[in-house]
Scaffold this motif. Sequence first.
Motif, PDB file in Angstrom:
ATOM      1  N   ASN A   1       0.666  -1.233   0.004  1.00 47.86           N
ATOM      2  CA  ASN A   1      -0.059  -0.091   0.005  1.00 47.86           C
ATOM      3  C   ASN A   1       0.880   1.335  -0.055  1.00 47.86           C
ATOM      4  OD1 ASN A   1      -2.194  -1.771   0.067  1.00 47.86           O
ATOM      5  ND2 ASN A   1      -2.901  -0.998   1.982  1.00 47.86           N
ATOM      6  N   VAL A   2       0.335   2.346  -0.258  1.00 52.97           N
ATOM      7  CA  VAL A   2       1.001   3.342  -0.270  1.00 52.97           C
ATOM      8  C   VAL A   2       1.433   3.931   1.204  1.00 52.97           C
ATOM      9  CG1 VAL A   2      -0.232   4.440  -2.509  1.00 52.97           C
ATOM     10  CG2 VAL A   2      -1.050   5.118  -0.252  1.00 52.97           C
ATOM     11  N   SER A   3       2.666   4.639   1.294  1.00 52.47           N
ATOM     12  CA  SER A   3       2.900   5.133   2.530  1.00 52.47           C
ATOM     13  C   SER A   3       2.237   6.079   3.265  1.00 52.47           C
ATOM     14  CB  SER A   3       4.273   5.785   2.521  1.00 52.47           C
ATOM     15  OG  SER A   3       4.206   7.101   1.967  1.00 52.47           O
ATOM     16  N   ASP A   4       2.100   6.171   4.634  1.00 43.73           N
ATOM     17  CA  ASP A   4       1.298   7.326   5.170  1.00 43.73           C
ATOM     18  C   ASP A   4       1.641   8.591   4.980  1.00 43.73           C
ATOM     19  OD1 ASP A   4      -0.095   5.090   6.771  1.00 43.73           O
ATOM     20  OD2 ASP A   4       1.374   5.432   8.596  1.00 43.73           O
ATOM     21  N   ASN A   5       2.881   8.823   4.575  1.00 46.44           N
ATOM     22  CA  ASN A   5       3.136  10.055   4.467  1.00 46.44           C
ATOM     23  C   ASN A   5       2.738  10.609   2.828  1.00 46.44           C
ATOM     24  OD1 ASN A   5       4.842  10.663   6.450  1.00 46.44           O
ATOM     25  ND2 ASN A   5       6.985  10.115   5.537  1.00 46.44           N
ATOM     26  N   TYR A   6       2.324   9.647   2.042  1.00 46.39           N
ATOM     27  CA  TYR A   6       2.070  10.059   0.584  1.00 46.39           C
ATOM     28  C   TYR A   6       0.433  10.203   0.739  1.00 46.39           C
ATOM     29  CZ  TYR A   6       0.819   9.258  -4.245  1.00 46.39           C
ATOM     30  OH  TYR A   6       0.360   9.824  -5.572  1.00 46.39           O
TER      31      TYR A   6
ATOM     32  N   THR B   1      -2.991   0.571  -4.946  1.00 47.06           N
ATOM     33  CA  THR B   1      -2.151  -0.374  -4.663  1.00 47.06           C
ATOM     34  C   THR B   1      -2.644  -1.475  -3.753  1.00 47.06           C
ATOM     35  OG1 THR B   1      -1.290   0.597  -2.658  1.00 47.06           O
ATOM     36  CG2 THR B   1      -0.314   1.524  -4.693  1.00 47.06           C
ATOM     37  N   ASP B   2      -4.102  -1.401  -3.324  1.00 47.84           N
ATOM     38  CA  ASP B   2      -4.460  -2.296  -2.696  1.00 47.84           C
ATOM     39  C   ASP B   2      -5.277  -3.293  -3.514  1.00 47.84           C
ATOM     40  OD1 ASP B   2      -6.340  -3.967  -1.034  1.00 47.84           O
ATOM     41  OD2 ASP B   2      -7.081  -2.326   0.314  1.00 47.84           O
ATOM     42  N   SER B   3      -4.684  -4.394  -3.903  1.00 51.44           N
ATOM     43  CA  SER B   3      -5.111  -5.249  -5.183  1.00 51.44           C
ATOM     44  C   SER B   3      -6.406  -5.999  -4.685  1.00 51.44           C
ATOM     45  CB  SER B   3      -3.904  -6.348  -5.263  1.00 51.44           C
ATOM     46  OG  SER B   3      -3.733  -7.071  -4.105  1.00 51.44           O
ATOM     47  N   ALA B   4      -6.467  -6.196  -3.457  1.00 54.96           N
ATOM     48  CA  ALA B   4      -8.114  -6.741  -2.964  1.00 54.96           C
ATOM     49  C   ALA B   4      -9.006  -5.917  -3.367  1.00 54.96           C
ATOM     50  CB  ALA B   4      -7.919  -7.285  -1.791  1.00 54.96           C
ATOM     51  N   ALA B   5      -8.647  -4.664  -3.070  1.00 53.35           N
ATOM     52  CA  ALA B   5      -9.848  -3.642  -3.290  1.00 53.35           C
ATOM     53  C   ALA B   5     -10.140  -3.246  -4.726  1.00 53.35           C
ATOM     54  CB  ALA B   5      -9.632  -2.303  -2.351  1.00 53.35           C
TER      55      ALA B   5
ATOM     56  N   SER C   1       3.181   9.150  -8.575  1.00 48.71           N
ATOM     57  CA  SER C   1       3.079   7.941  -7.487  1.00 48.71           C
ATOM     58  C   SER C   1       4.477   7.900  -6.898  1.00 48.71           C
ATOM     59  CB  SER C   1       2.465   6.794  -8.043  1.00 48.71           C
ATOM     60  OG  SER C   1       1.065   6.896  -8.478  1.00 48.71           O
ATOM     61  N   GLU C   2       4.453   7.129  -5.737  1.00 49.94           N
ATOM     62  CA  GLU C   2       5.855   6.741  -5.128  1.00 49.94           C
ATOM     63  C   GLU C   2       6.393   5.915  -5.973  1.00 49.94           C
ATOM     64  OE1 GLU C   2       5.094   6.922  -0.415  1.00 49.94           O
ATOM     65  OE2 GLU C   2       3.698   5.654  -1.307  1.00 49.94           O
ATOM     66  N   PRO C   3       7.683   5.750  -6.238  1.00 48.79           N
ATOM     67  CA  PRO C   3       8.501   4.754  -7.109  1.00 48.79           C
ATOM     68  C   PRO C   3       7.884   3.302  -6.785  1.00 48.79           C
ATOM     69  CG  PRO C   3      10.019   6.499  -6.517  1.00 48.79           C
ATOM     70  CD  PRO C   3       8.772   6.621  -5.603  1.00 48.79           C
ATOM     71  N   GLU C   4       8.063   3.086  -5.607  1.00 46.56           N
ATOM     72  CA  GLU C   4       7.588   1.562  -5.149  1.00 46.56           C
ATOM     73  C   GLU C   4       6.107   1.257  -5.380  1.00 46.56           C
ATOM     74  OE1 GLU C   4       7.993   3.891  -1.596  1.00 46.56           O
ATOM     75  OE2 GLU C   4       8.920   3.681  -3.664  1.00 46.56           O
ATOM     76  N   ALA C   5       5.402   2.189  -5.507  1.00 44.65           N
ATOM     77  CA  ALA C   5       3.843   1.835  -5.913  1.00 44.65           C
ATOM     78  C   ALA C   5       3.497   1.827  -7.292  1.00 44.65           C
ATOM     79  CB  ALA C   5       3.150   3.115  -5.121  1.00 44.65           C
ATOM     80  N   ARG C   6       4.396   2.437  -8.225  1.00 50.15           N
ATOM     81  CA  ARG C   6       3.855   2.535  -9.762  1.00 50.15           C
ATOM     82  C   ARG C   6       3.374   1.387 -10.435  1.00 50.15           C
ATOM     83  NH1 ARG C   6       8.936   6.935 -10.409  1.00 50.15           N
ATOM     84  NH2 ARG C   6       7.828   8.442  -9.219  1.00 50.15           N
ATOM     85  N   ALA C   7       4.167   0.219 -10.051  1.00 50.73           N
ATOM     86  CA  ALA C   7       3.779  -1.091 -10.746  1.00 50.73           C
ATOM     87  C   ALA C   7       2.486  -1.388 -10.350  1.00 50.73           C
ATOM     88  CB  ALA C   7       4.855  -2.241 -10.357  1.00 50.73           C
TER      89      ALA C   7
ATOM     90  N   ALA D   1       5.577  15.175 -12.416  1.00 51.42           N
ATOM     91  CA  ALA D   1       6.794  14.661 -13.274  1.00 51.42           C
ATOM     92  C   ALA D   1       7.983  13.941 -12.678  1.00 51.42           C
ATOM     93  CB  ALA D   1       7.192  15.906 -13.974  1.00 51.42           C
ATOM     94  N   ASP D   2       7.540  13.029 -11.698  1.00 47.88           N
ATOM     95  CA  ASP D   2       8.821  12.270 -11.184  1.00 47.88           C
ATOM     96  C   ASP D   2       9.175  11.033 -11.607  1.00 47.88           C
ATOM     97  OD1 ASP D   2      10.436  12.289  -8.702  1.00 47.88           O
ATOM     98  OD2 ASP D   2       9.306  10.767  -8.021  1.00 47.88           O
ATOM     99  N   ALA D   3       8.307  10.413 -12.599  1.00 47.96           N
ATOM    100  CA  ALA D   3       8.837   9.357 -13.251  1.00 47.96           C
ATOM    101  C   ALA D   3       9.533   9.782 -14.635  1.00 47.96           C
ATOM    102  CB  ALA D   3       7.431   8.395 -13.711  1.00 47.96           C
ATOM    103  N   ASP D   4      10.531   8.733 -15.014  1.00 45.77           N
ATOM    104  CA  ASP D   4      11.425   8.943 -16.126  1.00 45.77           C
ATOM    105  C   ASP D   4      10.296   8.578 -17.437  1.00 45.77           C
ATOM    106  OD1 ASP D   4      13.637   9.804 -14.786  1.00 45.77           O
ATOM    107  OD2 ASP D   4      14.245   7.589 -14.563  1.00 45.77           O
ATOM    108  N   ASP D   5      10.655   9.022 -18.545  1.00 42.92           N
ATOM    109  CA  ASP D   5       9.760   8.879 -19.628  1.00 42.92           C
ATOM    110  C   ASP D   5       9.714   7.323 -20.333  1.00 42.92           C
ATOM    111  OD1 ASP D   5       9.352  11.557 -20.025  1.00 42.92           O
ATOM    112  OD2 ASP D   5      10.922  11.804 -21.666  1.00 42.92           O
ATOM    113  N   GLU D   6      10.872   6.462 -20.045  1.00 47.19           N
ATOM    114  CA  GLU D   6      10.772   5.264 -20.352  1.00 47.19           C
ATOM    115  C   GLU D   6      10.117   4.396 -19.252  1.00 47.19           C
ATOM    116  OE1 GLU D   6      13.464   6.896 -19.764  1.00 47.19           O
ATOM    117  OE2 GLU D   6      14.117   7.508 -21.647  1.00 47.19           O
TER     118      GLU D   6
END
Length: 239
Positions: free
Chosen positions: A2-7, A103-107, A129-135, A189-194
């Motif tokens: 899930n996303v972080s509390d800060n986000y 990021t809550d796959s069940a929901a 989105s947070e980098p670890e949450a983008r997938a 704009a935090d993610a790279d184009d690729e």
Amino acid sequence: MNVSDNYRNAWESYWRETSDEAGEAIWDSDPSLTAEPHSALLLPHADRERTIVDLGCGNGTQTRYLATRFAHAVGVDLSHAAVEHARRATTGDTVEFQQLDLTDSAAVRALHERLGDAHVYMRAVIHQSEPEARAAVAAAVAEIIGTEGRAFVVELTSGSRDVLSRAASQPAGPGPKLRRVFHHGLKPADADDEEIPRLLGKAGLTVLAEGDTALPQTEYLADGTRIDLPARWFVLAAR
């Protein structure tokens, strides 16, 4: 994951401190500049009798327009405050809103089970989105469209960083709407184009059409130029 509390708290505080006035959020542009042309790109590939789900709907401006082009529209957002904004501004039974962590796959799976294969509209969500949450966000798109739905995804490109940098470095500093984005710790704009097409492909999505565009904002530079952020759009289906 899930996303972080800060986000989560950053978005909750942003929307809690945003009024119901149209356009107060910098990305709350008129649908004639966003959801309308985007729908025109999606509809040649999509059955308008299906529900469309607006991922990261905010105050629901685009969702309400989408409900005029498709049988039903559902707006979902991480922020409870955003969903409350959207509900206050909405009448009629062709659109609904709910809080959802992508990021809550069940929901997300439960939403798909309720709606069946649906279309997706997602405007500028992965890039901040947070980098670890983008997938997981990309996977949510694939889950919701299933085998029969289609998705329209538009994301900021690296060129947006230059535009935002110029906006932030004006003699008087960034305008009030952009300043609020930075104040709440949001990172456009935090993610790279690729990264965007790679994540979409890994989620099992194939590109039916794509192109370059710009996302108009509701704030202007000191010289009167509207802030338009370079972006790339994709129409997607299950592979």
